[in-house]
Design a protein around this motif. Structure first.
Motif, PDB file in Angstrom:
ATOM      1  N   SER A 299       0.847  -1.192   0.000  1.00  0.00           N
ATOM      2  CA  SER A 299       0.000   0.000   0.000  1.00  0.00           C
ATOM      3  C   SER A 299       0.878   1.235   0.000  1.00  0.00           C
ATOM      4  CB  SER A 299      -0.948   0.020   1.203  1.00  0.00           C
ATOM      5  OG  SER A 299      -0.238   0.203   2.405  1.00  0.00           O
TER       6      SER A 299
ATOM      7  N   ARG B 299       6.530  -5.712   1.639  1.00  0.00           N
ATOM      8  CA  ARG B 299       6.975  -7.027   2.097  1.00  0.00           C
ATOM      9  C   ARG B 299       8.211  -7.398   1.286  1.00  0.00           C
ATOM     10  NH1 ARG B 299       2.316 -10.365   1.669  1.00  0.00           N
ATOM     11  NH2 ARG B 299       2.476 -10.016  -0.537  1.00  0.00           N
TER      12      ARG B 299
ATOM     13  N   THR C 216      10.301   0.854   9.748  1.00  0.00           N
ATOM     14  CA  THR C 216      10.075  -0.041  10.872  1.00  0.00           C
ATOM     15  C   THR C 216       9.841  -1.422  10.294  1.00  0.00           C
ATOM     16  OG1 THR C 216       9.102   1.753  12.133  1.00  0.00           O
ATOM     17  CG2 THR C 216       8.650  -0.471  12.915  1.00  0.00           C
TER      18      THR C 216
ATOM     19  N   ASP D 114       7.030  -0.933   7.339  1.00  0.00           N
ATOM     20  CA  ASP D 114       6.270   0.307   7.276  1.00  0.00           C
ATOM     21  C   ASP D 114       7.291   1.409   7.066  1.00  0.00           C
ATOM     22  OD1 ASP D 114       3.671  -0.711   7.733  1.00  0.00           O
ATOM     23  OD2 ASP D 114       4.103  -0.854   9.867  1.00  0.00           O
TER      24      ASP D 114
ATOM     25  N   ASN E  26       8.026   5.489   6.264  1.00  0.00           N
ATOM     26  CA  ASN E  26       7.544   6.867   6.236  1.00  0.00           C
ATOM     27  C   ASN E  26       8.644   7.712   5.631  1.00  0.00           C
ATOM     28  OD1 ASN E  26       4.935   6.666   7.619  1.00  0.00           O
ATOM     29  ND2 ASN E  26       6.186   5.925   9.302  1.00  0.00           N
TER      30      ASN E  26
ATOM     31  N   THR F 151      14.093  -0.467  13.771  1.00  0.00           N
ATOM     32  CA  THR F 151      13.847   0.725  12.961  1.00  0.00           C
ATOM     33  C   THR F 151      15.169   1.215  12.409  1.00  0.00           C
ATOM     34  OG1 THR F 151      11.957   1.325  14.325  1.00  0.00           O
ATOM     35  CG2 THR F 151      12.910   3.079  12.997  1.00  0.00           C
TER      36      THR F 151
ATOM     37  N   THR G  83       3.789   7.316   2.825  1.00  0.00           N
ATOM     38  CA  THR G  83       3.850   6.124   3.676  1.00  0.00           C
ATOM     39  C   THR G  83       3.668   4.917   2.779  1.00  0.00           C
ATOM     40  OG1 THR G  83       1.486   6.191   4.192  1.00  0.00           O
ATOM     41  CG2 THR G  83       2.973   7.318   5.725  1.00  0.00           C
TER      42      THR G  83
ATOM     43  N   LYS H 139       3.624   0.515   2.840  1.00  0.00           N
ATOM     44  CA  LYS H 139       3.694  -0.802   3.476  1.00  0.00           C
ATOM     45  C   LYS H 139       4.229  -1.747   2.406  1.00  0.00           C
ATOM     46  CE  LYS H 139       0.098  -0.450   6.955  1.00  0.00           C
ATOM     47  NZ  LYS H 139       0.961  -0.510   8.108  1.00  0.00           N
TER      48      LYS H 139
END
Length: 175
Positions: A55, A163, A131, A146, A148, A116, A159, A161
């Protein structure tokens, strides 16, 4: 394309295993990171990492452009030499020299990893705070991230997301 570098940074990190004892929220220097990585247990050889964007959100970016980023997969291949596997440096985590990276809250123990990493500089625009959490072993790993990103041109903040999965695919190939 500017999203690929943060993903590559994280994929390089994921090939690690160590047991840092850093207190919560305390930055670690590059030397401390290298010391923590001295017990790394990875197999040298050709490693392949696949990064997938799950995302993306960014104010001011057209929804269609954000939607096109979701689902993108990038696969990178790196040769990890026996010397790198035996004694990685902090640059092993950053994936390239010239980035100013700090590391916080790292826990690498019993096949699990969380932490992080904050990087900026080098070939990367802006500042990225990643993170991560996942599992690792000597021949494979998987990470959820995640990210940012701030301080981008035009004041853009993003932002993401993502994998990353990686595995050792054999002996190093000539390049």
């Amino acid at each position: 394309r500017s999203l690929l570098l943060p993903l590559a940074l994280a994929s390089a990190l994921a090939a690690c295993s160590s047991e840092p004892d850093a207190p919560a929220n305390e930055n670690m220097t590059a030397e401390e990171v290298a010391e923590e990585l001295s017990d790394m247990k990875i197999e040298p050889g050709q490693w392949e990492a696949t990064n997938e964007i799950l995302s993306v959100n960014a104010a001011g970016v057209p929804a269609a452009a954000l939607k096109n980023m979701v689902g993108q997969k990038t696969t990178v291949s790196n040769c990890i030499t026996p010397e790198q596997a035996a004694k990685p440096s902090a640059n092993f985590l950053a994936a390239q020299q010239g980035n100013n990276c700090t590391y916080q809250d790292w826990r690498m123990d019993d096949g699990k990893m969380t932490g992080t990493m904050t990087c900026q500089g080098g070939d990367m625009p802006g500042k990225v705070v990643m993170t991560m959490s996942g599992n690792y072993g000597p021949t494979a790993y998987g990470l959820a991230m995640d990210m940012n990103t701030s301080e981008l041109p035009g004041g853009l903040k993003m932002t993401i997301k993502a994998r990353t999965t990686g595995r050792r695919v054999g002996e190093c190939t000539a390049s």
